[in-house]
Design a protein around this motif. Structure first.
Motif, PDB file in Angstrom:
ATOM      1  N   MET A  36      47.655  49.099  36.678  1.00 48.98           N
ATOM      2  CA  MET A  36      46.473  49.408  37.455  1.00 48.98           C
ATOM      3  C   MET A  36      47.564  47.920  38.390  1.00 48.98           C
ATOM      4  SD  MET A  36      42.622  48.828  36.966  1.00 48.98           S
ATOM      5  CE  MET A  36      43.004  49.530  36.410  1.00 48.98           C
ATOM      6  N   ALA A  37      47.026  48.379  39.652  1.00 53.26           N
ATOM      7  CA  ALA A  37      47.256  46.985  40.599  1.00 53.26           C
ATOM      8  C   ALA A  37      46.479  46.206  40.967  1.00 53.26           C
ATOM      9  CB  ALA A  37      48.266  46.879  41.583  1.00 53.26           C
ATOM     10  N   PHE A  38      46.077  44.922  41.215  1.00 52.26           N
ATOM     11  CA  PHE A  38      44.988  44.181  41.151  1.00 52.26           C
ATOM     12  C   PHE A  38      45.145  43.954  42.931  1.00 52.26           C
ATOM     13  CE2 PHE A  38      44.312  44.148  36.810  1.00 52.26           C
ATOM     14  CZ  PHE A  38      43.097  44.511  36.770  1.00 52.26           C
ATOM     15  N   ASP A  39      43.923  43.098  44.292  1.00 54.47           N
ATOM     16  CA  ASP A  39      44.690  43.179  45.278  1.00 54.47           C
ATOM     17  C   ASP A  39      44.341  40.867  45.303  1.00 54.47           C
ATOM     18  OD1 ASP A  39      44.828  41.816  47.503  1.00 54.47           O
ATOM     19  OD2 ASP A  39      43.224  43.120  48.034  1.00 54.47           O
ATOM     20  N   TYR A  40      45.012  40.638  44.728  1.00 51.77           N
ATOM     21  CA  TYR A  40      45.071  39.087  44.711  1.00 51.77           C
ATOM     22  C   TYR A  40      44.861  38.016  46.630  1.00 51.77           C
ATOM     23  CZ  TYR A  40      45.794  40.071  40.092  1.00 51.77           C
ATOM     24  OH  TYR A  40      46.237  40.138  38.453  1.00 51.77           O
ATOM     25  N   SER A  41      45.155  38.861  47.290  1.00 46.57           N
ATOM     26  CA  SER A  41      44.892  38.355  48.963  1.00 46.57           C
ATOM     27  C   SER A  41      43.740  37.258  48.907  1.00 46.57           C
ATOM     28  CB  SER A  41      44.941  39.300  49.629  1.00 46.57           C
ATOM     29  OG  SER A  41      43.279  40.420  50.139  1.00 46.57           O
TER      30      SER A  41
END
Length: 81
Positions: free
Chosen positions: A1-6
């Motif tokens: 699972m990838a997370f959005d750290y923007s």
């Protein structure tokens, strides 16, 4: 699972100007921070707590900065009729 750290990246730049300065304040290297922000290494619970403190973010907002899933972009092909 990838997370959005923007949003986390934006807050870092807003408060510290650069990831390098923030990494130093956090007590780590810019390279390690970069690896974490790019999803190659996970943030530890202790790091998350410290980051929230350094960025003056309420702990109730932790999901916004650390646990928003990245949405994959799907390329659609156009088929001729």
């Amino acid at each position: 699972m990838a997370f959005d750290y923007s949003k986390l990246r934006g807050k870092i730049v807003e408060k510290y100007g650069t990831q390098c300065l923030f990494a130093k304040a956090l007590g780590g290297s810019e390279r390690t921070l970069s690896l974490k922000l790019n999803g190659r290494i996970y943030f530890t619970q202790i790091e998350i707590k410290r980051i929230l403190e350094l960025l003056d973010v309420d702990s109730n907002c932790v999901n916004t900065y650390f646990f928003t899933e990245k949405v994959q972009k799907v390329k659609q092909s156009l088929r001729g009729a």
